[in-house]
Each structure stands twice: as C-alpha cells, then as structure tokens.
Design an enzyme around this catalytic site. Structure first.
Site: not given
Ligand code: PPE
Length: 305
Positions: A64, A158-160, A164
């Site tokens: 990420s 990517s867990k940006v 969200y």
C-alpha cells in the site's frame, strides 16, 4: 466486547489509548493520505493465541505504501514485532488489529513531501462485523448506486484511507435503506466487491469470485479460494453480472472483519432458498477451523503469540 484497550503503538512507543492523538492539520485528515490493514488474532483451543496470515497482511501493508508513494519508515520485521507486541501489552487473547500509516502535519496543500509518515497500531476486541446472526443465517445485501473505483481513479490494490469514502457512501446508503451490506459494481457494471468485503457466488457446486482487477486483493478471499481448491471444487476467478448474482444458488462475503458471512438476500431477492447453502457452510466451517488452529493443513497461516 469493548471498543477499547490499554495501549496503542505510535511511532515506536507504547502510548495510553486516550493519548494516541494527532494534530487537526494532519495531512491525512484533510486529503485521505493514509493506508491501513485489518488483521485478526484468535484464541486457540490449546490456550494460545495466533495471528491469522500475518505475513500476507504485512506484505499488503508495505505494498500500500509503495503504491501510494509514501513508504513505511520501518522494516517489515519491526512492524511485525510491533503488531505482536500490541496484542501482548494489551493482554488480548482474541482481537482485531489495525495498523495505520499516515502523512502527518507540517506543510499544508496537496504537495507536502517532507511531512512525516506516522505509524500507529491499535488492537481491540471486535466481534462479528456483520453480527453473529449474520454469520449464522446470512445477511441482506443491496447493490449500491455508487460505482466502485475505476482502476485509474483510485489505486484499488492499496488499502488507502481515501479509497474508503466510496465504501462509506455505499454503506450509509444501503444501511439507511434497511439492508446490512452494500455490493458495488465496477465501472463497466460487473459485480466488484462489497464496501469492506470480497464476494463469492456458487452455482451448481462451482465457486466463483471476481478477479483481481478493481477489487482489494483480500486475504480472506485468498484463504477461501485455497480451501475451495483443496476441497476440489471447481473455482473460477471471473467477472459476473448482477443477474448472475441474483440467480446464484449461494453467495457469501469474505473479509478479515466479516470473516465468511453468507448472503441470504440481494435486492429483495432470496439467494437460493434464502439461507446459507451447503457449499458456503462447508467453506465457512473449514475457514473457522483454520483460524482456530483446528486444521493441520492450515497451521502454516498462524503466527503464535
Ligand atoms: N474489500 C474491501 C474494500 C475491504 O475493505 C476488505 C477488508 C476486503 C475486501 C477483504 O479483505 P481481507 O480483509 O484481506 O480479506 N476490509 C477491512 C476493513 C473493514 C472496516 O470496516 O474497517 C477488514 O475486513 O478488516
């Protein structure tokens, strides 16, 4: 269950939960320039605890940072040890762990290359994300009017944190309409994933999930795919449409928080008979055995505390 524990690891120090604070001009608060992980630790039968697939979560956390262009100012080993430490320090047997890296305060404006990258790791007891009842009997989902990110609008692998907002819009929309979870379609109208889960369907014993295009490469998704292949189900990673979802025999979500949660209804249509089906139950049970260390085959996925 309480949403609290004693300490949070912040920039290399253990600080009291109440004191893990940031400045209001934190870059990430304004622009979403953070990235995070969601990991679970389970209490095993033998009295020990183990973190599920820690190495894979570490890999994705560092990926990420690489994708966003804000790499972590620590080594993998340091973050791994800090993750195990936060569980121990809080005396937790079973918990959810949230590592978060974010751009701190300093310069304002989008371009702030010299602002510090902060890293926090918190852990707290967290029960079934979509409810115990949901795990058992399935939940009601609705296709959201919000489209999942285009692959060149957001970096979906990517867990940006900023990604969200899309999930929050979808989740709030369907919750307010009386459903439990939001399913999102990709920019071409195919099923992508849920607000915080990947999605699987089953038809005539065939297990299908969406391919790794616009979705987060879920670690639970990977675990369930491995289990399904080990159980010799035919497995397909292929795009599918909304009507294919409606006519599936079974459907379920996967995620660290949601674990394996059956879907009993989509857009007011029952999926199959409207209760968790046999393939879902078999995969779910094997997954639960794996996380609890009851299946020798999957012990390699556990890091003992
Ligand atoms: N898709 C999205 C968009 C997602 O956020 C998650 C995890 C997944 C798929 C499943 O990935 P994995 O956990 O590796 O199997 N969502 C995390 C955050 C939930 C939250 O509300 O916060 C989680 O499950 O930890």
């Amino acid at each position: 269950m309480s949403f609290k524990s004693k300490k949070i690891w912040l920039d290399g120090e253990m600080v009291r939960w109440e004191e893990a604070k940031v400045h209001v001009l934190t870059h990430a608060l304004h622009y979403g320039t953070g990235y995070f992980e969601g990991i679970r630790c389970y209490a095993l039968e033998d009295g020990h605890s183990a973190v599920f697939r820690l190495d894979e979560h570490m890999r994705r956390f560092f990926d990420s940072g690489q994708i966003l262009g804000f790499p972590l100012p620590y080594t993998v080993e340091q973050i791994k040890l800090a993750t195990l430490d936060i569980i121990r320090v809080n005396g937790l047997k079973e918990c959810y762990i949230r590592p978060l890296a974010f751009v701190g305060s300093g310069e304002m404006g989008l371009y702030a290359p010299d602002n510090p990258i902060h890293v926090a790791i918190a852990a707290w007891p967290w029960g079934a994300y979509l409810g115990e009842e949901g795990i058992k009997n399935g939940i009601r989902a609705k296709v959201s009017s919000y489209t999942r990110h285009h692959v060149n609008v957001m970096m979906t692998k990517s867990k940006v944190s900023g990604n969200y907002i899309n999930s929050v819009l979808a989740k709030n929309e369907v919750k307010k309409a009386g459903y439990d979870e939001a399913i999102m379609l990709d920019t071409e109208g195919y099923v992508a994933e849920a607000s915080g889960e990947n999605i699987f369907i089953i038809r005539q014993q065939r297990v299908k999930t969406t391919p790794l295009t616009s979705i987060l490469p879920g670690i639970t998704r990977d675990s369930v795919l491995t289990i399904a292949r080990d159980k010799e189900y035919e497995v397909q990673e292929e795009r599918f449409t909304r009507d294919e979802l409606y006519t599936a025999d079974e459907a379920f979500f996967t995620g660290t928080a949601a674990e394996v949660t059956p879907i009993r209804e989509v857009d007011n249509r029952k999926i199959g008979p409207g209760c968790p089906g046999p393939v879902t139950l078999k995969l779910q049970q094997t997954f639960f055995n794996a996380i609890k260390g009851k299946d020798k085959k999957y012990k390699k996925w556990l890091t003992y505390i």
